[in-house]
Design a protein around this motif. Sequence first.
Motif, mmCIF file in Angstrom:
data_model
loop_
_atom_site.group_PDB
_atom_site.id
_atom_site.type_symbol
_atom_site.label_atom_id
_atom_site.label_comp_id
_atom_site.label_asym_id
_atom_site.label_seq_id
_atom_site.Cartn_x
_atom_site.Cartn_y
_atom_site.Cartn_z
ATOM 1 N N SER A 1 -1.980 6.704 3.527
ATOM 2 C CA SER A 1 -1.083 5.961 2.747
ATOM 3 C C SER A 1 -1.884 4.885 2.055
ATOM 4 C CB SER A 1 -0.381 4.886 4.033
ATOM 5 O OG SER A 1 0.290 5.509 4.951
ATOM 6 N N LEU A 2 -2.858 4.317 2.216
ATOM 7 C CA LEU A 2 -3.842 3.418 1.282
ATOM 8 C C LEU A 2 -4.212 4.309 -0.110
ATOM 9 C CD1 LEU A 2 -5.173 0.898 0.451
ATOM 10 C CD2 LEU A 2 -6.967 1.983 1.933
ATOM 11 N N LEU B 1 7.750 10.486 2.712
ATOM 12 C CA LEU B 1 8.198 9.362 3.565
ATOM 13 C C LEU B 1 9.193 8.628 3.327
ATOM 14 C CD1 LEU B 1 4.454 8.201 5.162
ATOM 15 C CD2 LEU B 1 6.053 9.533 6.180
ATOM 16 N N SER B 2 9.919 7.887 3.734
ATOM 17 C CA SER B 2 10.960 6.874 3.591
ATOM 18 C C SER B 2 10.153 5.709 2.716
ATOM 19 C CB SER B 2 11.748 6.393 4.677
ATOM 20 O OG SER B 2 11.002 5.588 5.418
ATOM 21 N N GLN B 3 10.784 4.998 2.028
ATOM 22 C CA GLN B 3 10.171 3.800 1.498
ATOM 23 C C GLN B 3 10.021 2.630 2.566
ATOM 24 O OE1 GLN B 3 11.944 2.712 -2.477
ATOM 25 N NE2 GLN B 3 11.078 0.777 -2.440
ATOM 26 N N PRO B 4 10.872 2.492 3.394
ATOM 27 C CA PRO B 4 10.715 1.463 4.508
ATOM 28 C C PRO B 4 9.375 1.703 5.078
ATOM 29 C CG PRO B 4 13.314 1.944 4.321
ATOM 30 C CD PRO B 4 12.383 3.000 3.262
ATOM 31 N N ALA B 5 9.040 3.184 5.455
ATOM 32 C CA ALA B 5 8.025 3.357 6.255
ATOM 33 C C ALA B 5 6.664 3.034 5.590
ATOM 34 C CB ALA B 5 8.062 4.941 6.568
ATOM 35 N N LEU C 1 2.028 -0.642 3.907
ATOM 36 C CA LEU C 1 1.400 -1.566 2.942
ATOM 37 C C LEU C 1 1.283 -2.943 3.878
ATOM 38 C CD1 LEU C 1 0.509 -2.412 0.311
ATOM 39 C CD2 LEU C 1 2.647 -2.638 -0.563
ATOM 40 N N GLY C 2 2.285 -3.495 4.310
ATOM 41 C CA GLY C 2 2.012 -4.546 5.022
ATOM 42 C C GLY C 2 0.792 -4.515 5.950
ATOM 43 N N LYS C 3 0.870 -3.459 6.817
ATOM 44 C CA LYS C 3 -0.419 -3.498 7.817
ATOM 45 C C LYS C 3 -1.651 -3.340 7.167
ATOM 46 C CE LYS C 3 2.179 -0.963 11.444
ATOM 47 N NZ LYS C 3 2.330 0.430 12.071
ATOM 48 N N LEU C 4 -1.767 -2.643 6.009
ATOM 49 C CA LEU C 4 -2.984 -2.700 5.225
ATOM 50 C C LEU C 4 -3.065 -4.108 4.482
ATOM 51 C CD1 LEU C 4 -2.328 0.810 3.200
ATOM 52 C CD2 LEU C 4 -4.333 0.322 4.613
ATOM 53 N N ARG C 5 -2.378 -4.629 3.969
ATOM 54 C CA ARG C 5 -2.619 -5.948 3.472
ATOM 55 C C ARG C 5 -3.125 -7.063 4.452
ATOM 56 N NH1 ARG C 5 2.898 -6.364 -0.171
ATOM 57 N NH2 ARG C 5 1.801 -5.903 -2.314
ATOM 58 N N LYS C 6 -2.613 -6.873 5.581
ATOM 59 C CA LYS C 6 -2.984 -7.831 6.775
ATOM 60 C C LYS C 6 -4.648 -7.357 7.053
ATOM 61 C CE LYS C 6 -2.018 -9.065 11.506
ATOM 62 N NZ LYS C 6 -0.982 -8.973 12.930
ATOM 63 N N HIS C 7 -4.753 -6.006 7.354
ATOM 64 C CA HIS C 7 -6.417 -5.558 7.486
ATOM 65 C C HIS C 7 -7.321 -6.240 6.691
ATOM 66 C CE1 HIS C 7 -9.331 -3.303 8.927
ATOM 67 N NE2 HIS C 7 -9.612 -2.688 7.691
ATOM 68 N N PHE C 8 -6.897 -5.880 5.420
ATOM 69 C CA PHE C 8 -7.743 -6.398 4.321
ATOM 70 C C PHE C 8 -7.743 -7.888 3.585
ATOM 71 C CE2 PHE C 8 -7.586 -1.773 3.441
ATOM 72 C CZ PHE C 8 -9.022 -1.315 3.576
ATOM 73 N N ALA C 9 -6.488 -8.587 4.537
ATOM 74 C CA ALA C 9 -6.292 -9.726 3.953
ATOM 75 C C ALA C 9 -6.522 -9.778 2.411
ATOM 76 C CB ALA C 9 -7.453 -10.578 4.523
ATOM 77 N N ASP C 10 -5.506 -8.961 1.864
ATOM 78 C CA ASP C 10 -5.750 -8.788 0.363
ATOM 79 C C ASP C 10 -4.483 -8.218 0.002
ATOM 80 O OD1 ASP C 10 -7.637 -8.767 -2.192
ATOM 81 O OD2 ASP C 10 -6.422 -6.993 -2.405
ATOM 82 N N GLU C 11 -3.892 -8.667 -1.120
ATOM 83 C CA GLU C 11 -2.399 -8.137 -1.378
ATOM 84 C C GLU C 11 -2.468 -6.573 -1.997
ATOM 85 O OE1 GLU C 11 1.027 -9.453 -1.709
ATOM 86 O OE2 GLU C 11 -0.386 -10.369 -0.190
#
Length: 308
Positions: A13-14, A32-36, A41-51
């Motif tokens: 996904s990244l 994939l669906s856009q919501p998925a 992206l939300g999980k990735l932003r949380k993991h990296f602490a970056d937008e």
Amino acid sequence: MNLGNLDLNLLVSLDALLRERSVTRAASRMNLSQPALSAALGKLRKHFADELLVRSGNSYLLTPLASQLLERCALALSDVERVFAATAHFDPAECEREFTILTSDYGLSILGPDFAAAMARHAPRVQIRFEQHSPDIIDHAFERLRVTDTIWLPHGFLSDLPHMDLYTDRWVCVAATNNPAITEELTVENLRTLPWVVNYQTPTAYTPATRQMELLGITPQIQVITDSFITIAAMISGTDRIALVQERLARRISSELGVIIWPVPFDVVPLVEAAWWHPLSNRDVEHRFMRDVLASVAESVSTDPHTT
């Protein structure tokens, strides 16, 4: 970091998000669906602490961290694919791999057709992708070879990488058949006074023969610079320009464009074309098969009296 706690699907996904710079396009690319993908992206932003992706008008831009991750993702996915593509038994007839080869138009013209034909005979499902290499690729060859199968390049640019010599070539001078400045022979004085067509001509990109000439105190009067070896003859035809070209290529193009071949009027070091690859590919059975086919084709080229 404990990889067991990570969802490695997020790596795919990244990669899609960073390449497409759009949730919508990345979702379409991954089916994939856009919501998925928004959730990913939300999980990735949380993991990296970056937008990672920041809106700018109607589009998105990569953050500085995301720009760093873009190339790392490609390398990581390439390594993962190699791991899971490995098989206990290799059958060339069943192989469906795509091999990517970086080369100049010169290298492609000498080996490309015969190599592609040989691969088609032995492994008909394999795809061969030829791409033009560049000074930037050569300067970062170790990293690029993580995602590329091989670079065809003469000795003198790379070191500390596995390689296989393919064939030897000689440098020759070429000029238009009606060049009035050259009569019985090409002289060193001609090299100093006539206009030149040269390749690349940057601090890290040059032909070894041109560099050797400069070390001898012969400074070419450069009129045209091109990244293509094959276009050199066209740049010379009908003009008073001269150039240094590989003899194998010169013999193929000289008669078509009214160009004559002259011996180089100084002792020039021969060119040794080689295939280079990343150490990770040493034990790759498919890669080893590709190298064996390439070695066989290169041997036939080296022993062909019409190409020397």
